[in-house]
Design a protein around this motif. Structure first.
Motif: not given
Length: 296
Positions: A119-128, A164-168, A270-276
């Protein structure tokens, strides 16, 4: 560009504890389900951190400090400004890499998943900030292996948080509603089969979001060794859902967008990067009677 993998082993972290560029964050949070129906109990892991933690680690309080206190829903993302300030205070920023761990997925349940950490890792990636990993097996595995612990609070020099924030990486309920009838999007429910089929009522309405598929977040790690299963098994867990199709987008949800981030991280691995991630998840969705749910 990522310099470390999405998941690192306890051995890897032990070998890098003295690296001046590493930042270790303890994201322990506790969630306990009632014996029958009803919403779960939540509390901070700060007390557990104060008793013992991995040397150098600082405590990142997902429940009390890294969620929006004004939101009616648990674990809603905080403002970017508040989050960036907190991460900078933890030493996270340019030239650093972060390893996050937690203690257990669900209190009293034999489920192995580092979903508070993701959850925290995702928040970090979301914020760039992308140079972040999660510790495989978390603190329990670390302790079982006899690796060092301490009660001394950790601290790092202030970080220069850029990006920068990654909105996707973020989905709203409107995005999910549109995705229900979109054949190019896979919606994954990360909860148990019992929740998915409407046999347990946690969120006020039974069942799942229409056209979603169930991939239980607790099915990816060996309950004995606490390690992730090999890539072949992980792929098998997701293949039937269609989520590994590189031409499709994936939206993951759960109850409060915690377990969903574990599935999201493993899909990334696993290589799927189109995940929100649907941040509101069923806590928000089920509270709105205009939004559809089904138990089929």
């Amino acid at each position: 560009m990522r310099e470390i993998p999405y998941i690192v082993s306890t051995e890897w972290l032990d070998n890098h504890l003295d690296d001046p560029h590493v930042r270790v964050l303890d994201a322990t949070t506790y969630l306990k389900h009632p014996e029958k129906d009803g919403y779960y109990e939540l509390w901070s892991g700060k007390e557990a951190y104060d008793k013992e933690h991995i040397p150098g680690a600082v405590f990142a309080d997902l429940y009390e400090e890294l969620s929006d206190p004004q939101s009616e829903f648990a674990f809603t993302l905080p403002s970017r400004e508040e989050f960036v300030k907190k991460m900078s205070d933890f030493g996270v920023g340019e030239g650093t890499y972060v390893v996050i761990y937690d203690r257990e997925a669900v209190v009293g349940a034999p489920v192995v998943a580092s979903h508070w950490a993701t959850r925290l890792a995702w928040q970090l990636r979301y914020e760039g900030f992308n140079n972040v990993a999660v510790l495989d097996g978390g603190f329990p595995k670390w302790v079982e292996e006899g690796r060092p612990v301490t009660a001394e609070p950790g601290s790092y020099p202030k970080g220069n948080f850029i990006g920068e924030r990654e909105s996707t990486l973020f989905s709203t309920k409107e995005d999910v509603l549109k995705a229900i009838d979109d054949e190019n999007t896979v919606i994954i429910d990360s909860l148990t089969e019992e929740h998915f089929h409407g046999e347990v009522n946690t969120y006020g309405r039974l069942g799942h979001i229409p056209n979603s598929v169930n991939v239980f977040f607790g099915s990816h790690s060996d309950p004995i060794t606490r390690e992730l299963y090999n890539e072949e098994q992980l792929r098998k867990n997701f293949e039937e859902s269609g989520a590994l199709d590189p031409n499709k987008k994936v939206i993951v949800y759960c109850g409060s967008a915690i377990a969903a981030t574990w599935n999201a991280t493993l899909l990334n691995k696993l290589g799927q990067h189109h995940v929100s991630v649907y941040d509101g998840s069923l806590t928000e969705w089920a509270s709105d009677p205009s939004l559809p749910m089904e138990t089929k």
